[in-house]
Design a protein around this motif. Structure first.
Motif, PDB file in Angstrom:
ATOM      1  N   THR A 163       0.997  -1.034  -0.019  1.00  0.00           N
ATOM      2  CA  THR A 163       0.056   0.137   0.064  1.00  0.00           C
ATOM      3  C   THR A 163       0.841   1.279   0.024  1.00  0.00           C
ATOM      4  O   THR A 163       2.226   1.181   0.051  1.00  0.00           O
ATOM      5  CB  THR A 163      -0.876   0.003   1.107  1.00  0.00           C
ATOM      6  N   GLY A 164       0.341   2.366   0.019  1.00  0.00           N
ATOM      7  CA  GLY A 164       0.768   3.616   0.044  1.00  0.00           C
ATOM      8  C   GLY A 164       2.050   3.867  -0.852  1.00  0.00           C
ATOM      9  O   GLY A 164       1.983   3.362  -2.184  1.00  0.00           O
ATOM     10  N   SER A 165       3.072   4.549  -0.623  1.00  0.00           N
ATOM     11  CA  SER A 165       4.236   4.757  -1.515  1.00  0.00           C
ATOM     12  C   SER A 165       5.029   3.544  -2.072  1.00  0.00           C
ATOM     13  O   SER A 165       5.503   3.598  -3.190  1.00  0.00           O
ATOM     14  CB  SER A 165       5.352   5.506  -0.730  1.00  0.00           C
ATOM     15  N   MET A 166       4.892   2.394  -1.228  1.00  0.00           N
ATOM     16  CA  MET A 166       5.586   1.160  -1.592  1.00  0.00           C
ATOM     17  C   MET A 166       4.821   0.626  -2.988  1.00  0.00           C
ATOM     18  O   MET A 166       5.572  -0.014  -3.947  1.00  0.00           O
ATOM     19  CB  MET A 166       5.237   0.222  -0.674  1.00  0.00           C
ATOM     20  N   ILE A 167       3.558   0.888  -3.291  1.00  0.00           N
ATOM     21  CA  ILE A 167       2.967   0.425  -4.653  1.00  0.00           C
ATOM     22  C   ILE A 167       3.789   1.223  -5.586  1.00  0.00           C
ATOM     23  O   ILE A 167       4.168   0.523  -6.824  1.00  0.00           O
ATOM     24  CB  ILE A 167       1.482   1.094  -4.785  1.00  0.00           C
ATOM     25  N   TYR A 168       4.318   2.374  -5.690  1.00  0.00           N
ATOM     26  CA  TYR A 168       4.954   3.118  -6.877  1.00  0.00           C
ATOM     27  C   TYR A 168       6.587   2.971  -6.942  1.00  0.00           C
ATOM     28  O   TYR A 168       7.076   3.391  -7.717  1.00  0.00           O
ATOM     29  CB  TYR A 168       4.701   4.674  -6.635  1.00  0.00           C
ATOM     30  N   SER A 169       6.958   2.408  -5.698  1.00  0.00           N
ATOM     31  CA  SER A 169       8.550   2.043  -5.490  1.00  0.00           C
ATOM     32  C   SER A 169       8.894   0.933  -5.874  1.00  0.00           C
ATOM     33  O   SER A 169      10.125   0.571  -6.130  1.00  0.00           O
ATOM     34  CB  SER A 169       8.986   2.705  -4.062  1.00  0.00           C
ATOM     35  N   LEU A 170       8.038  -0.237  -5.452  1.00  0.00           N
ATOM     36  CA  LEU A 170       8.876  -1.656  -5.529  1.00  0.00           C
ATOM     37  C   LEU A 170       8.942  -1.984  -7.038  1.00  0.00           C
ATOM     38  O   LEU A 170       8.345  -1.636  -8.070  1.00  0.00           O
ATOM     39  CB  LEU A 170       7.475  -2.523  -5.212  1.00  0.00           C
ATOM     40  N   ARG A 171      10.222  -2.668  -6.949  1.00  0.00           N
ATOM     41  CA  ARG A 171      10.674  -3.455  -8.209  1.00  0.00           C
ATOM     42  C   ARG A 171      10.932  -4.865  -8.313  1.00  0.00           C
ATOM     43  O   ARG A 171      11.074  -5.506  -9.305  1.00  0.00           O
ATOM     44  CB  ARG A 171      12.067  -2.502  -8.903  1.00  0.00           C
ATOM     45  N   HIS A 172      11.247  -5.063  -6.960  1.00  0.00           N
ATOM     46  CA  HIS A 172      11.671  -6.507  -6.925  1.00  0.00           C
ATOM     47  C   HIS A 172      10.672  -7.145  -5.469  1.00  0.00           C
ATOM     48  O   HIS A 172      10.599  -6.498  -4.437  1.00  0.00           O
ATOM     49  CB  HIS A 172      13.052  -6.868  -6.523  1.00  0.00           C
ATOM     50  N   LEU A 173       9.525  -8.036  -5.729  1.00  0.00           N
ATOM     51  CA  LEU A 173       8.793  -8.395  -4.779  1.00  0.00           C
ATOM     52  C   LEU A 173       8.730  -9.994  -4.602  1.00  0.00           C
ATOM     53  O   LEU A 173       8.362 -10.632  -5.670  1.00  0.00           O
ATOM     54  CB  LEU A 173       7.359  -7.869  -4.884  1.00  0.00           C
ATOM     55  N   THR A 174       8.886 -10.396  -3.496  1.00  0.00           N
ATOM     56  CA  THR A 174       8.723 -11.848  -3.149  1.00  0.00           C
ATOM     57  C   THR A 174       7.962 -12.002  -2.074  1.00  0.00           C
ATOM     58  O   THR A 174       8.158 -11.482  -0.934  1.00  0.00           O
ATOM     59  CB  THR A 174      10.184 -12.538  -2.919  1.00  0.00           C
ATOM     60  N   LEU A 175       6.581 -12.756  -2.157  1.00  0.00           N
ATOM     61  CA  LEU A 175       5.705 -12.732  -1.256  1.00  0.00           C
ATOM     62  C   LEU A 175       4.746 -14.113  -1.445  1.00  0.00           C
ATOM     63  O   LEU A 175       4.759 -14.837  -2.145  1.00  0.00           O
ATOM     64  CB  LEU A 175       4.555 -11.369  -1.187  1.00  0.00           C
ATOM     65  N   ARG A 176       3.509 -14.115  -0.658  1.00  0.00           N
ATOM     66  CA  ARG A 176       2.674 -15.114  -0.800  1.00  0.00           C
ATOM     67  C   ARG A 176       1.251 -14.387  -0.649  1.00  0.00           C
ATOM     68  O   ARG A 176       0.921 -13.454  -0.112  1.00  0.00           O
ATOM     69  CB  ARG A 176       2.612 -15.986   0.596  1.00  0.00           C
ATOM     70  N   VAL A 177       0.433 -15.202  -1.753  1.00  0.00           N
ATOM     71  CA  VAL A 177      -1.032 -14.240  -1.811  1.00  0.00           C
ATOM     72  C   VAL A 177      -1.906 -15.358  -1.595  1.00  0.00           C
ATOM     73  O   VAL A 177      -1.825 -16.413  -1.623  1.00  0.00           O
ATOM     74  CB  VAL A 177      -1.157 -13.768  -3.281  1.00  0.00           C
ATOM     75  N   ASN A 178      -3.225 -15.073  -1.227  1.00  0.00           N
ATOM     76  CA  ASN A 178      -4.191 -15.912  -0.722  1.00  0.00           C
ATOM     77  C   ASN A 178      -4.941 -16.574  -1.831  1.00  0.00           C
ATOM     78  O   ASN A 178      -5.054 -17.844  -1.894  1.00  0.00           O
ATOM     79  CB  ASN A 178      -5.299 -15.317  -0.038  1.00  0.00           C
ATOM     80  N   THR A 179      -5.266 -15.877  -2.873  1.00  0.00           N
ATOM     81  CA  THR A 179      -6.200 -16.490  -4.087  1.00  0.00           C
ATOM     82  C   THR A 179      -5.381 -15.763  -5.374  1.00  0.00           C
ATOM     83  O   THR A 179      -4.518 -15.120  -5.540  1.00  0.00           O
ATOM     84  CB  THR A 179      -7.371 -16.131  -4.106  1.00  0.00           C
ATOM     85  N   MET A 180      -5.780 -16.474  -6.724  1.00  0.00           N
ATOM     86  CA  MET A 180      -5.607 -16.180  -8.019  1.00  0.00           C
ATOM     87  C   MET A 180      -5.906 -14.562  -8.152  1.00  0.00           C
ATOM     88  O   MET A 180      -5.117 -13.804  -8.621  1.00  0.00           O
ATOM     89  CB  MET A 180      -5.914 -16.949  -8.718  1.00  0.00           C
ATOM     90  N   ARG A 181      -6.971 -14.327  -7.405  1.00  0.00           N
ATOM     91  CA  ARG A 181      -7.512 -12.924  -7.537  1.00  0.00           C
ATOM     92  C   ARG A 181      -6.502 -12.080  -6.998  1.00  0.00           C
ATOM     93  O   ARG A 181      -6.271 -10.832  -7.632  1.00  0.00           O
ATOM     94  CB  ARG A 181      -8.560 -12.736  -6.966  1.00  0.00           C
ATOM     95  N   ASP A 182      -5.854 -12.458  -6.030  1.00  0.00           N
ATOM     96  CA  ASP A 182      -4.864 -11.402  -5.210  1.00  0.00           C
ATOM     97  C   ASP A 182      -3.712 -11.090  -6.236  1.00  0.00           C
ATOM     98  O   ASP A 182      -2.986  -9.968  -6.147  1.00  0.00           O
ATOM     99  CB  ASP A 182      -4.458 -12.058  -3.954  1.00  0.00           C
ATOM    100  N   LEU A 183      -3.483 -12.329  -6.817  1.00  0.00           N
ATOM    101  CA  LEU A 183      -2.171 -12.112  -7.821  1.00  0.00           C
ATOM    102  C   LEU A 183      -2.562 -11.363  -8.882  1.00  0.00           C
ATOM    103  O   LEU A 183      -1.669 -10.406  -9.288  1.00  0.00           O
ATOM    104  CB  LEU A 183      -1.759 -13.489  -8.229  1.00  0.00           C
ATOM    105  N   PHE A 184      -3.491 -11.414  -9.649  1.00  0.00           N
ATOM    106  CA  PHE A 184      -4.015 -10.522 -10.503  1.00  0.00           C
ATOM    107  C   PHE A 184      -4.002  -9.028 -10.153  1.00  0.00           C
ATOM    108  O   PHE A 184      -3.704  -8.238 -10.855  1.00  0.00           O
ATOM    109  CB  PHE A 184      -5.199 -11.022 -11.029  1.00  0.00           C
ATOM    110  N   GLN A 185      -4.411  -8.876  -8.866  1.00  0.00           N
ATOM    111  CA  GLN A 185      -4.472  -7.447  -8.343  1.00  0.00           C
ATOM    112  C   GLN A 185      -3.250  -6.874  -8.256  1.00  0.00           C
ATOM    113  O   GLN A 185      -3.046  -5.730  -8.627  1.00  0.00           O
ATOM    114  CB  GLN A 185      -5.231  -7.475  -6.814  1.00  0.00           C
TER     115      GLN A 185
END
Length: 420
Positions: A163-185
């Motif tokens: 969220t916030g400024s991280m949305i526009y700054s992130l270039r490399h992200l490794t994480l876990r998501v709950n559903t495919m919908r979260d991935l598409f988001q």
């Protein structure tokens, strides 16, 4: 230099500058601080010589007292640090800190608050990596902190929503998501992302009735060059069915990635059988032909494609499946392949206990806890076909008559299909 009892003694501060790198390279930053801190405070030359070797500090084994009394003296030159969650609160004003690794994380409780404090005190921080103590547990990190990170690695174990400024700054992200919908988001909200590694958690057989909600999906970042999608890994035995997702969702996501994508990883557990359930949209086996037409053909700049699929096929289909990877493209392209496949039905008498467990998990209208009991009693494919009857089922804990009938009927079907 001094002479004592006909022996020549050279003092440290008398050594030429060129020798210091050869001495310091064998010491960690913490060891250098402990050995030379007090001396360097009185000698500016020595302080300048050891400064380059203090850019990365592993503080995970240091005491709180050391952190509060020693660390501040070099706060201007520390660019990278490794700490535990306990030590986060002791990182006092590190204006030059750029990269931070947090290790030995047992819980994410209040971790977001501590990270927000570090981000406020370290305005140059752009890279954050979280290492969790348990490799099998799953964590959740609240997004109640706003740090303009460029790199954020949650080790594929932690749920997080930028969220916030991280949305526009992130270039490399490794994480876990709950559903495919979260991935598409994620793909639609990160305009600068260059590398995205996401583990899609198994929230049951999550699916949509159609692919229509995703038809207009497009990854917003034109810079995306590396994608890794996972739905396997450290999955406890007996829970594989909850981690299987329809391949069409992953295929749709990849199709709409930037055409400049260069590196792709797909590490997936696929449905046991193409027609195992009506909730899946496609009955076509995910073989070399489909991957070539549906993935590689739409990524003209792809340099490396790694895929690790776990699936089961009818025995008669295995050879055809393996031959689909024998084309010129698969021989010449820089592609790593691991397409684990095991036969079903035709060789069920050769199943190991885990194979029997997967088969049992696929049956409807029975208690999934029976899988553990079958595993404990060592029921493999041979015993399943040749020895399991109503009495044996009672012995392994299947107390419900209706459940025993369902299992015995399924065993009879296995025998019939094996014989045919």
């Amino acid at each position: 230099m001094s002479v004592n009892n006909d022996k020549t003694v050279t003092h440290l501060l008398e050594l030429p500058n060129e020798l210091f790198p050869d001495l310091l390279i064998y010491l960690s930053a913490g060891e250098i601080l402990k050995a030379f801190l007090e001396l360097s405070e009185r000698n500016s030359r020595l302080a300048s010589l050891i400064a380059p070797f203090l850019s990365y500090l592993n503080l995970s084994h240091e005491s709180n007292f050391w952190l509060t009394t020693r660390l501040p003296k070099f706060r201007e030159i520390i660019y990278s640090a490794c700490v535990t969650t306990r030590q986060l609160l002791y990182l006092r004003d590190l204006p030059s800190l750029e990269t931070l690794k947090v290790v030995e994380i047992h819980s994410t409780y209040d971790l977001d608050t501590a990270l927000q404090l570090v981000g406020t005190r370290s305005p140059k921080l752009y890279s954050l990596k979280l290492n969790f103590t348990s490799k099998r547990d799953v964590y959740h990190l609240n997004n109640n902190f706003d740090i303009p990170l460029e790199e954020f690695d949650l080790s594929l174990q932690c749920f997080f929503i930028p969220t916030g400024s991280m949305i526009y700054s992130l270039r490399h992200l490794t994480l876990r998501v709950n559903t495919m919908r979260d991935l598409f988001q994620l793909g639609q909200q990160l305009p600068m992302i260059e590398s995205l590694l996401a583990y899609v958690n198994g929230s049951g057989y999550w699916t949509c009735e159609s692919m229509e909600p995703f038809n207009s999906f497009t990854v917003i970042s034109p810079h995306l060059k590396r994608v890794g999608l996972y739905s396997r890994g450290s999955i406890p035995f007996g829970y594989e069915s909850g981690y299987r997702h329809e391949f069409e969702y992953f295929e749709k996501f990849v199709h709409n990635c930037s055409s400049s994508l260069e590196y792709l990883i797909l590490s997936l557990i696929l449905p046991s059988r193409p027609n195992a359930s009506t909730i899946f949209h496609s009955t076509k086996i995910i073989d070399g032909d489909r991957l070539e037409q549906g993935i590689i053909a739409v990524l003209p700049h792809l340099k490396k494609f790694e895929f690790y699929f776990q699936l089961e096929l009818p025995v008669k289909s295995i050879e055809k499946y393996q031959n689909s990877f024998a084309s010129e493209l698969w021989r010449q392209r820089c592609i790593v392949i691991d397409y684990s496949v095991s036969g079903i039905l035709g060789d069920c008498d050769r199943w190991d206990v885990e194979g029997v467990g997967r088969w049992l998990q696929s049956l409807k209208h029975i208690n999934k806890d029976y899988t553990t009991s079958f595993l404990t009693h060592g029921v493999n494919g041979y015993l399943l076909i040749n020895s399991v009857d109503d009495e044996v089922l009672r012995d392994v804990g299947v107390s419900t008559v209706l459940h025993r009938r369902v299992i015995l009927k399924a065993i009879d079907e296995l025998k019939q299909k094996s014989s045919s």
